[in-house]
Design a protein around this motif. Structure first.
Motif, PDB file in Angstrom:
ATOM      1  N   THR A  89       0.837  -1.196   0.000  1.00 61.55           N
ATOM      2  CA  THR A  89       0.000   0.000   0.000  1.00 61.55           C
ATOM      3  C   THR A  89       0.875   1.250   0.000  1.00 61.55           C
ATOM      4  OG1 THR A  89      -1.635  -1.211   1.313  1.00 61.55           O
ATOM      5  CG2 THR A  89      -1.907   1.172   1.167  1.00 61.55           C
ATOM      6  N   PRO A  90       0.601   2.209  -0.890  1.00 61.29           N
ATOM      7  CA  PRO A  90       1.472   3.386  -0.970  1.00 61.29           C
ATOM      8  C   PRO A  90       1.333   4.297   0.247  1.00 61.29           C
ATOM      9  CG  PRO A  90      -0.459   3.685  -2.351  1.00 61.29           C
ATOM     10  CD  PRO A  90      -0.512   2.267  -1.859  1.00 61.29           C
ATOM     11  N   GLU A  91       2.451   4.903   0.622  1.00 60.38           N
ATOM     12  CA  GLU A  91       2.430   5.951   1.639  1.00 60.38           C
ATOM     13  C   GLU A  91       2.275   7.283   0.916  1.00 60.38           C
ATOM     14  OE1 GLU A  91       5.762   5.804   4.235  1.00 60.38           O
ATOM     15  OE2 GLU A  91       5.485   3.687   4.743  1.00 60.38           O
ATOM     16  N   ALA A 104      -1.698   7.566  -7.893  1.00 59.43           N
ATOM     17  CA  ALA A 104      -1.737   7.171  -9.307  1.00 59.43           C
ATOM     18  C   ALA A 104      -0.389   6.629  -9.771  1.00 59.43           C
ATOM     19  CB  ALA A 104      -2.157   8.360 -10.174  1.00 59.43           C
ATOM     20  N   TRP A 105       0.704   7.305  -9.382  1.00 62.44           N
ATOM     21  CA  TRP A 105       2.035   6.827  -9.772  1.00 62.44           C
ATOM     22  C   TRP A 105       2.314   5.449  -9.169  1.00 62.44           C
ATOM     23  CZ3 TRP A 105       5.077   7.996 -13.561  1.00 62.44           C
ATOM     24  CH2 TRP A 105       5.071   9.267 -14.123  1.00 62.44           C
ATOM     25  N   HIS A 109       3.219   2.103 -11.396  1.00 65.68           N
ATOM     26  CA  HIS A 109       4.421   1.271 -11.255  1.00 65.68           C
ATOM     27  C   HIS A 109       4.070  -0.161 -10.844  1.00 65.68           C
ATOM     28  CE1 HIS A 109       7.253   4.403 -12.113  1.00 65.68           C
ATOM     29  NE2 HIS A 109       6.808   5.181 -11.151  1.00 65.68           N
ATOM     30  N   ALA A 110       3.034  -0.341 -10.031  1.00 67.08           N
ATOM     31  CA  ALA A 110       2.630  -1.693  -9.631  1.00 67.08           C
ATOM     32  C   ALA A 110       2.176  -2.506 -10.839  1.00 67.08           C
ATOM     33  CB  ALA A 110       1.511  -1.619  -8.588  1.00 67.08           C
ATOM     34  N   GLU A 216       7.053   7.671 -19.044  1.00 68.96           N
ATOM     35  CA  GLU A 216       6.703   8.318 -17.779  1.00 68.96           C
ATOM     36  C   GLU A 216       6.350   9.785 -17.989  1.00 68.96           C
ATOM     37  OE1 GLU A 216       9.030   7.625 -14.385  1.00 68.96           O
ATOM     38  OE2 GLU A 216       8.824   5.442 -14.518  1.00 68.96           O
ATOM     39  N   ALA A 217       7.029  10.463 -18.908  1.00 65.48           N
ATOM     40  CA  ALA A 217       6.708  11.864 -19.171  1.00 65.48           C
ATOM     41  C   ALA A 217       5.293  11.999 -19.720  1.00 65.48           C
ATOM     42  CB  ALA A 217       7.721  12.447 -20.152  1.00 65.48           C
TER      43      ALA A 217
END
Length: 240
Positions: A89-91, A104-105, A109-110, A216-217
Motif C-alpha cells: 500500500t502506498p504511503e 496514481a504513480w 508502477h505496480a 513516464e513523461a
C-alpha cells in the motif's frame, strides 16, 4: 442480519483468510503463498496466457489435483492474483492533490511491474484486502475535501481507470513500436500539403524522445491535466 462467511465465494474466503486452504487430506506439503508466488513468476516470465493450474502444479512438483485442495479453480487463482500485485500500500503525502498524484504513480508502477495483470478480465469490482487498502488510502487523501463520499469514490475510480488505460496503451501500442523509426516513416510518407500540422510537428521534433523517458513523461503530463480538472471540480463544488 450478519452475513454467513461460509456463503461467500471461495476466492473471497481465501483473500480474507476465512478459509484454510489445503486443510483437508494428508499433511500439507505446500502453501497458498507458494502457489501464488509460482503463478506470479510464470506470468511475469511468459505472460498471462501461459498461466494454468497444470503449469503451476508442474513448477511446484505436484499434481494438478493436489493444487485443487488449495485453490478450487483457475478462476479463483486469477482473483487472488488480481489482488496480489497491490500488496504494498502506498504511503501518500498530505494534501489531496499530492496524495492522489502519488497514489496514481504507485498504481502505475505496480501494474507496469506485472503487465500481464492487464489481461485479467475485470468482471467484478475488486474485492480483496490489498485493493481495499489502496481504496482506503485514496479515500483518506480526500478526507478533508468537503464533497459527498460518493463523489470522492467517483474521483478515485476515474483516476484508477486513467492509470489502467494509460498502462495498457504503453504496453500494447508503444511497446510494439519501439523498434520502428516512427518519425522517419512519417517523414517519408506524409504530404506536407495534405498534413501541414503533422508535418510541422515532425519538423519541430514533437515526436522525438531522446531527451526524456517518454513513457513516464507522457503519463505524468496527462495525469497533471487530469488533476487540473479535479482542482477545478473541487474548487467549484466547495466554493474555494
Amino acid at each position: 442480519m450478519t452475513p454467513d462467511p461460509q456463503a461467500l465465494p471461495k476466492s473471497v474466503k481465501l483473500l480474507w483468510d476465512l478459509d484454510e486452504a489445503g486443510s483437508r487430506g494428508p499433511k500439507r506439503a505446500m502453501s497458498l503463498e507458494q502457489i501464488l508466488d509460482t503463478a506470479t513468476a510464470i506470468a511475469d516470465a511468459e505472460g498471462f496466457a501461459a498461466l494454468s493450474m497444470a503449469r503451476v502444479a508442474k513448477e511446484l512438483g505436484f499434481t494438478t489435483m493436489s493444487l485443487y485442495r488449495y485453490v478450487d479453480s483457475k478462476d479463483t487463482l486469477v482473483v487472488l492474483l488480481h489482488d496480489r500485485i497491490f500488496a504494498l500500500t502506498p504511503e501518500l503525502p498530505a494534501g489531496w492533490r499530492a496524495g492522489l498524484e502519488a497514489w496514481a504513480w504507485a498504481e502505475f508502477h505496480a501494474i507496469r511491474a506485472h503487465n500481464w495483470w492487464l489481461d485479467i478480465p475485470m468482471t467484478t469490482p475488486p474485492l480483496g484486502p490489498n485493493n481495499m487498502a489502496w481504496l482506503e488510502a485514496g479515500m483518506n487523501t480526500l478526507a478533508e475535501v468537503p464533497i459527498p463520499e460518493a463523489l470522492k469514490l467517483q474521483l478515485l475510480v476515474n483516476l484508477s481507470i486513467y492509470v489502467i488505460g494509460r498502462t495498457r496503451f504503453l504496453r500494447d501500442a508503444i511497446g510494439h513500436t519501439q523498434d520502428q523509426d516512427y518519425t522517419g516513416i512519417l517523414t517519408t510518407v506524409l504530404d506536407p500539403h495534405r498534413f501541414p500540422a503533422v508535418t510541422s510537428a515532425l519538423t519541430n521534433r514533437a515526436f522525438d524522445s531522446d531527451d526524456m523517458h517518454w513513457e513516464e513523461a507522457d503519463f505524468g503530463f496527462a495525469l497533471d491535466r487530469l488533476l487540473d480538472g479535479y482542482q477545478v471540480f473541487i474548487d467549484t463544488n466547495t466554493g474555494a
